[in-house]
Scaffold this active site. Structure first.
Site, PDB file in Angstrom:
ATOM      1  N   HIS A 128     -40.565  37.703 -18.298  1.00 23.95           N
ATOM      2  CA  HIS A 128     -41.848  37.383 -18.969  1.00 23.95           C
ATOM      3  C   HIS A 128     -42.655  36.419 -18.123  1.00 23.95           C
ATOM      4  O   HIS A 128     -42.731  35.217 -18.437  1.00 23.95           O
ATOM      5  CB  HIS A 128     -41.565  36.774 -20.337  1.00 23.95           C
TER       6      HIS A 128
ATOM      7  N   GLU B 129     -40.787  28.421 -31.650  1.00 24.65           N
ATOM      8  CA  GLU B 129     -39.394  28.027 -31.881  1.00 24.65           C
ATOM      9  C   GLU B 129     -39.140  26.585 -31.443  1.00 24.65           C
ATOM     10  O   GLU B 129     -38.472  25.820 -32.142  1.00 24.65           O
ATOM     11  CB  GLU B 129     -38.455  28.982 -31.140  1.00 24.65           C
TER      12      GLU B 129
ATOM     13  N   ILE C 284     -44.995  33.263 -17.665  1.00 26.21           N
ATOM     14  CA  ILE C 284     -45.657  32.643 -18.808  1.00 26.21           C
ATOM     15  C   ILE C 284     -44.633  32.451 -19.922  1.00 26.21           C
ATOM     16  O   ILE C 284     -43.869  33.378 -20.233  1.00 26.21           O
ATOM     17  CB  ILE C 284     -46.828  33.514 -19.333  1.00 26.21           C
TER      18      ILE C 284
ATOM     19  N   GLY D  10     -45.011  33.049 -26.431  1.00 21.82           N
ATOM     20  CA  GLY D  10     -45.555  32.311 -27.569  1.00 21.82           C
ATOM     21  C   GLY D  10     -44.524  32.080 -28.660  1.00 21.82           C
ATOM     22  O   GLY D  10     -44.495  31.015 -29.292  1.00 21.82           O
ATOM     23  N   VAL D  11     -43.662  33.069 -28.898  1.00 21.29           N
ATOM     24  CA  VAL D  11     -42.661  32.924 -29.959  1.00 21.29           C
ATOM     25  C   VAL D  11     -41.677  31.798 -29.630  1.00 21.29           C
ATOM     26  O   VAL D  11     -41.158  31.134 -30.530  1.00 21.29           O
ATOM     27  CB  VAL D  11     -41.900  34.250 -30.192  1.00 21.29           C
TER      28      VAL D  11
END
Length: 223
Positions: free
Chosen positions: A125, A139, A131, A134-135
């Site tokens: 990723h 978290e 990057i 986002g998840v």
């Protein structure tokens, strides 16, 4: 008219004052000296802007002389990684909090996550543009919220504590390898009877908000 080329006498008071003129003067229409027997010349005060400019320049010079690696202080350490592991049940590769830099019991916590190219999610990723997902930012923020909730002041239990929901989450800017993610989680509402807590969170890189949202935490009952 010849009197103006030599000596003339003015007597405003009892004291006799003589003024010698060495240059020829054209006779004025009216000529009168003030009654004071002395004349005081006051120089115009210097502008203070010159002093301010020199002060600002000296500050800039001092900053240039200080090496960049010595200009910025390190984040404080309220809780180190060992203390964090005593509170949170998460472990590698899913422990996403490196240090707590501010903690207010039962109210809020501020923690950091050092994002490095060695994080195990970057190979996928993305391979050519690393990057942080986002998840995983969400978290990480939830784990900071867990540090607030899993304390005696709130009464959460490590074995019965869950991330229950998110709302109004927005991702403002990408977080890349080399960034330091600074996360603030604040307890907004706690319903101990139902075991529900609402928190607000913001994550920063520098002074820019990169992620924000509302979080719902659930505390189960001990069996």
């Amino acid at each position: 008219m010849a009197a103006f080329n030599s000596i003339f006498t003015v007597a405003p008071s009892r004291n006799l004052t003589r003024i010698s003129l060495h240059q020829s003067l054209s006779p004025p229409s009216s000529f009168q000296l003030p009654r004071s027997s002395s004349v005081v010349f006051r120089p115009k005060p210097r502008s203070s802007s010159l002093v301010l400019c020199s002060t600002d320049e000296s500050k800039i010079t001092e900053e240039k002389e200080i090496p960049i690696e010595l200009r910025y202080e390190a984040f404080p350490s309220v809780m180190d990684i060992n203390k964090i592991q005593e509170i949170l049940p998460h472990r590698f590769p899913f422990l996403l909090v490196d240090r707590v830099i501010e903690y207010k019991a039962g109210v809020s916590a501020v923690a950091i996550k050092n994002v490095t190219i060695n994080d195990n999610f970057f190979p996928g990723h993305f391979p050519e543009r690393p990057i942080m997902p986002g998840v995983l930012m969400v978290e990480a923020m939830a784990q900071v919220g867990g540090i607030v909730m899993l304390q005696p002041e709130v009464g959460g239990s490590k074995s019965n504590f869950f991330f229950a929901g998110i709302d109004k989450v927005r991702f403002r800017k990408p977080v890349i390898a080399g960034d330091t993610l600074v996360m603030r989680m604040t307890l907004v509402k706690l319903q101990k009877r139902f075991g529900i807590a609402k928190m607000e969170g913001k994550a920063y890189v520098g002074n820019s908000v990169v992620c924000e949202g509302e979080f719902l935490m659930a505390m189960g009952k001990e069996e």
